[in-house]
Scaffold this active site. Sequence first.
Site, PDB file in Angstrom:
ATOM      1  N   TYR A   1       0.821  -1.221   0.000  1.00 31.60           N
ATOM      2  CA  TYR A   1       0.000   0.000   0.000  1.00 31.60           C
ATOM      3  C   TYR A   1       0.857   1.275   0.000  1.00 31.60           C
TER       4      TYR A   1
ATOM      5  N   LEU B   1       5.772 -10.410  -1.980  1.00 27.65           N
ATOM      6  CA  LEU B   1       4.345 -10.546  -2.330  1.00 27.65           C
ATOM      7  C   LEU B   1       3.516 -11.217  -1.235  1.00 27.65           C
TER       8      LEU B   1
ATOM      9  N   SER C   1       0.803  -8.490  -1.168  1.00 26.98           N
ATOM     10  CA  SER C   1       0.573  -7.619  -2.339  1.00 26.98           C
ATOM     11  C   SER C   1       0.575  -8.463  -3.600  1.00 26.98           C
TER      12      SER C   1
ATOM     13  N   GLY D   1       7.197  -5.667   5.755  1.00 24.44           N
ATOM     14  CA  GLY D   1       6.918  -6.123   7.111  1.00 24.44           C
ATOM     15  C   GLY D   1       5.506  -6.621   7.223  1.00 24.44           C
TER      16      GLY D   1
ATOM     17  N   LYS E   1       1.879  -6.395   9.211  1.00 28.66           N
ATOM     18  CA  LYS E   1       1.254  -5.241   9.883  1.00 28.66           C
ATOM     19  C   LYS E   1      -0.072  -5.522  10.589  1.00 28.66           C
TER      20      LYS E   1
ATOM     21  N   SER F   1       5.450   3.253  13.538  1.00 25.55           N
ATOM     22  CA  SER F   1       4.000   3.379  13.711  1.00 25.55           C
ATOM     23  C   SER F   1       3.651   4.108  14.995  1.00 25.55           C
TER      24      SER F   1
ATOM     25  N   TYR G   1       2.859  -6.321  17.547  1.00 29.97           N
ATOM     26  CA  TYR G   1       3.217  -5.537  16.359  1.00 29.97           C
ATOM     27  C   TYR G   1       3.981  -4.272  16.770  1.00 29.97           C
TER      28      TYR G   1
ATOM     29  N   LYS H   1       8.043  -2.839  16.227  1.00 26.74           N
ATOM     30  CA  LYS H   1       8.459  -1.518  15.729  1.00 26.74           C
ATOM     31  C   LYS H   1       9.425  -0.871  16.729  1.00 26.74           C
TER      32      LYS H   1
ATOM     33  N   ASN I   1      -8.408  -2.929   9.287  1.00 22.27           N
ATOM     34  CA  ASN I   1      -8.432  -1.471   9.462  1.00 22.27           C
ATOM     35  C   ASN I   1      -9.783  -0.902   9.059  1.00 22.27           C
TER      36      ASN I   1
ATOM     37  N   ARG J   1      -9.031   8.770  15.953  1.00 24.32           N
ATOM     38  CA  ARG J   1      -7.705   8.548  15.377  1.00 24.32           C
ATOM     39  C   ARG J   1      -7.359   9.692  14.437  1.00 24.32           C
TER      40      ARG J   1
ATOM     41  N   GLY K   1      -7.347  -4.386  23.315  1.00 16.93           N
ATOM     42  CA  GLY K   1      -6.127  -3.585  23.141  1.00 16.93           C
ATOM     43  C   GLY K   1      -6.350  -2.241  22.466  1.00 16.93           C
TER      44      GLY K   1
HETATM   45  P1  NAD Z   1       1.451  -3.644   3.095  1.00 17.33           P
HETATM   46  O1  NAD Z   1       1.225  -4.981   3.706  1.00 17.33           O
HETATM   47  O2  NAD Z   1       0.491  -3.179   2.058  1.00 17.33           O
HETATM   48  O3  NAD Z   1       2.917  -3.553   2.476  1.00 17.33           O
HETATM   49  C1  NAD Z   1       4.016  -4.281   3.012  1.00 17.33           C
HETATM   50  C2  NAD Z   1       4.684  -4.987   1.870  1.00 17.33           C
HETATM   51  O4  NAD Z   1       5.777  -5.748   2.386  1.00 17.33           O
HETATM   52  C3  NAD Z   1       3.752  -5.984   1.149  1.00 17.33           C
HETATM   53  O5  NAD Z   1       3.791  -5.754  -0.241  1.00 17.33           O
HETATM   54  C4  NAD Z   1       4.318  -7.346   1.503  1.00 17.33           C
HETATM   55  O6  NAD Z   1       4.153  -8.277   0.440  1.00 17.33           O
HETATM   56  C5  NAD Z   1       5.773  -7.020   1.764  1.00 17.33           C
HETATM   57  N1  NAD Z   1       6.435  -7.951   2.675  1.00 17.33           N
HETATM   58  C6  NAD Z   1       5.955  -8.490   3.829  1.00 17.33           C
HETATM   59  N2  NAD Z   1       6.869  -9.303   4.372  1.00 17.33           N
HETATM   60  C7  NAD Z   1       7.956  -9.271   3.558  1.00 17.33           C
HETATM   61  C8  NAD Z   1       9.218  -9.901   3.586  1.00 17.33           C
HETATM   62  N3  NAD Z   1       9.552 -10.750   4.571  1.00 17.33           N
HETATM   63  N4  NAD Z   1      10.096  -9.661   2.591  1.00 17.33           N
HETATM   64  C9  NAD Z   1       9.781  -8.825   1.578  1.00 17.33           C
HETATM   65  N5  NAD Z   1       8.593  -8.200   1.490  1.00 17.33           N
HETATM   66  C10 NAD Z   1       7.698  -8.419   2.477  1.00 17.33           C
HETATM   67  O7  NAD Z   1       1.545  -2.601   4.285  1.00 17.33           O
HETATM   68  P2  NAD Z   1       1.613  -1.017   4.243  1.00 17.33           P
HETATM   69  O8  NAD Z   1       0.344  -0.509   4.810  1.00 17.33           O
HETATM   70  O9  NAD Z   1       2.074  -0.547   2.936  1.00 17.33           O
HETATM   71  O10 NAD Z   1       2.730  -0.783   5.338  1.00 17.33           O
HETATM   72  C11 NAD Z   1       4.083  -0.573   4.991  1.00 17.33           C
HETATM   73  C12 NAD Z   1       4.907  -0.435   6.254  1.00 17.33           C
HETATM   74  O11 NAD Z   1       4.375   0.630   7.033  1.00 17.33           O
HETATM   75  C13 NAD Z   1       4.869  -1.670   7.151  1.00 17.33           C
HETATM   76  O12 NAD Z   1       6.146  -1.845   7.705  1.00 17.33           O
HETATM   77  C14 NAD Z   1       3.864  -1.309   8.215  1.00 17.33           C
HETATM   78  O13 NAD Z   1       4.136  -1.978   9.421  1.00 17.33           O
HETATM   79  C15 NAD Z   1       4.089   0.190   8.350  1.00 17.33           C
HETATM   80  N6  NAD Z   1       2.924   0.905   8.844  1.00 17.33           N
HETATM   81  C16 NAD Z   1       1.723   0.813   8.206  1.00 17.33           C
HETATM   82  C17 NAD Z   1       0.603   1.468   8.684  1.00 17.33           C
HETATM   83  C18 NAD Z   1      -0.741   1.312   8.033  1.00 17.33           C
HETATM   84  O14 NAD Z   1      -1.748   1.570   8.684  1.00 17.33           O
HETATM   85  N7  NAD Z   1      -0.836   0.932   6.784  1.00 17.33           N
HETATM   86  C19 NAD Z   1       0.725   2.258   9.840  1.00 17.33           C
HETATM   87  C20 NAD Z   1       1.958   2.345  10.477  1.00 17.33           C
HETATM   88  C21 NAD Z   1       3.063   1.672   9.965  1.00 17.33           C
HETATM   89  C1  WQD Z   2      -9.343   2.578  13.748  1.00 16.62           C
HETATM   90  C2  WQD Z   2     -10.597   2.653  14.624  1.00 16.62           C
HETATM   91  C3  WQD Z   2     -11.186   0.550  15.627  1.00 16.62           C
HETATM   92  C4  WQD Z   2     -12.270  -1.608  12.013  1.00 16.62           C
HETATM   93  C5  WQD Z   2      -3.880   0.050  13.638  1.00 16.62           C
HETATM   94  C6  WQD Z   2      -2.450  -0.191  14.056  1.00 16.62           C
HETATM   95  C7  WQD Z   2      -1.584   0.949  13.585  1.00 16.62           C
HETATM   96  C8  WQD Z   2      -1.726   1.165  12.095  1.00 16.62           C
HETATM   97  C9  WQD Z   2      -3.151   1.363  11.745  1.00 16.62           C
HETATM   98  C10 WQD Z   2      -0.203  -0.409  11.221  1.00 16.62           C
HETATM   99  C11 WQD Z   2     -10.466   1.852  15.919  1.00 16.62           C
HETATM  100  C12 WQD Z   2     -12.260   1.018  14.665  1.00 16.62           C
HETATM  101  C13 WQD Z   2     -11.843  -0.630  12.895  1.00 16.62           C
HETATM  102  C14 WQD Z   2     -13.635  -1.991  12.015  1.00 16.62           C
HETATM  103  C15 WQD Z   2     -14.055  -0.378  13.753  1.00 16.62           C
HETATM  104  N1  WQD Z   2      -1.308   0.028  11.352  1.00 16.62           N
HETATM  105  N2  WQD Z   2     -12.720  -0.029  13.753  1.00 16.62           N
HETATM  106  N3  WQD Z   2     -14.467  -1.340  12.882  1.00 16.62           N
HETATM  107  O1  WQD Z   2      -6.376   0.426  15.485  1.00 16.62           O
HETATM  108  O2  WQD Z   2      -5.891   2.883  15.138  1.00 16.62           O
HETATM  109  O3  WQD Z   2      -4.320   1.231  14.278  1.00 16.62           O
HETATM  110  O4  WQD Z   2      -3.906   0.237  12.223  1.00 16.62           O
HETATM  111  O5  WQD Z   2       0.557  -0.731  10.550  1.00 16.62           O
HETATM  112  O6  WQD Z   2      -0.277   0.656  13.846  1.00 16.62           O
HETATM  113  O7  WQD Z   2      -2.403  -0.292  15.467  1.00 16.62           O
HETATM  114  O8  WQD Z   2      -6.530   1.467  13.177  1.00 16.62           O
HETATM  115  O9  WQD Z   2      -8.047   1.229  11.259  1.00 16.62           O
HETATM  116  O10 WQD Z   2      -7.689  -0.738  12.787  1.00 16.62           O
HETATM  117  O11 WQD Z   2      -8.960   1.215  13.617  1.00 16.62           O
HETATM  118  O12 WQD Z   2     -14.869   0.144  14.516  1.00 16.62           O
HETATM  119  O13 WQD Z   2     -14.059  -2.888  11.262  1.00 16.62           O
HETATM  120  O14 WQD Z   2     -11.684   2.034  13.906  1.00 16.62           O
HETATM  121  O15 WQD Z   2     -11.741  -0.050  16.747  1.00 16.62           O
HETATM  122  O16 WQD Z   2     -11.130   2.547  16.911  1.00 16.62           O
HETATM  123  P1  WQD Z   2      -5.834   1.490  14.648  1.00 16.62           P
HETATM  124  P2  WQD Z   2      -7.798   0.723  12.632  1.00 16.62           P
END
Ligand code: NAD
Ligand code: WQD
Length: 336
Positions: free
Chosen positions: A11, A33, A36, A82, A84, A126, A150, A154, A199, A231, A296
Amino acid sequence: MNILITGALGYIGSHVAVKILKENHNLTLLDNLANSKISNLKKIEKISGKKTDFYKLDVRQESSIKKIIEKKNIEAIFHFAGLKSVKNSENYPQDYFDVNVNGSKSLLRAFEKGRAGKKIFIFSSSATIYGNPKLLPCKETHKEQPTNIYGKTKKGVEIFLKKKAAKGNWKIISLRYFNPIGSHPSGLIGDNPKGKPENLLPAINKVAKGKEKELLIFGSDYPTFDGTAIRDYIHVEDLANGHLSALKYLAKKRKNVYDVFNLGTGRGHSVLEIVKNFEKVNKVEIPYKFFPKRKGDIAINYANVSKANSFLNWETKKSLDQMLKSTWLYEKNKTN
Ligand code: NAD
Ligand code: WQD
């Protein structure tokens, strides 16, 4: 600059890849992949009008990655790869520590062995690292007390990066994302998690598309103005721009750097506000019912972004309505 993106077909990585290509850097993409699809590669190339080199590799394949770093003379790495899912992290803690923590360490070793000169490393951290924040808006100086595995992975990586940057020619930033939502204006790339979405916005999208009957809203008696959790939702395009700002900031540095920055908007929205605004701007109905709180989950978190505003010279531009329209644009067009 010669840049490597890990997790590049995911993403956030795919949005950053498009922006990096537009700036005419030489880009190498890596992903295993796990969460993705390979079709994202063509989409990145279509949007940017540029070809890239892609490697289907696990981030833990140290020697193969070292060879790529040497061959391409990689100067900077954006590390998105990573796992997530907060829920899965509780069920499979070993996998999460292995991919997220050991994977990051292995990547750093490959970079260190593959490049003698200045090394720029930008890590996807994060807001989960703060746990249940005591002071809002949450600053980078807030204690790190993650409440789930998770978040602990981080924190583990951040501790390691800080130590790493104390010696050697390292310029490292951890970017602590709040809640990224939205998609590319082309509608071609967006958040497309494999399996049932956890999410909020991917879950709302499923209901809007008729794939789920109703949204479950977790918790109705939080100490907030409408009882639902708050949030800080940030558009993925604004988030991606934050990465380019971090790169520019580090490229100018001569001495070793380790620093952390929040990337959010600084504004909080409740779950019900998100649902109501999504309905309004996209002219769709989102039936919902209240459900018990998710284990949590915290009541409120939103960022203090003044550090990124002043040091990275970065600020968000997109309104909530734009974020919600763009979230639906991707889902509406998506065929797989
Ligand atoms: P995502 O899952 O869409 O993208 C992560 C990508 O990493 C995927 O394409 C997956 O195939 C790849 N991947 C997973 N494990 C792998 C491995 N061992 N080797 C190589 N590739 C691997 O997630 P995203 O939302 O794009 O998140 C990207 C980064 O940002 C992650 O590290 C996630 O923890 C962090 N992050 C995301 C969010 C969020 O809400 N999306 C919030 C905070 C932090
Ligand atoms: C947002 C709000 C849920 C789904 C997590 C990770 C953070 C980041 C983003 C990491 C909360 C509520 C959700 C649903 C709902 N990801 N909700 N119904 O929990 O803030 O953060 O995701 O890579 O690190 O901790 O995000 O989008 O899951 O939830 O009511 O079907 O929506 O309870 O209050 P969150 P979220």
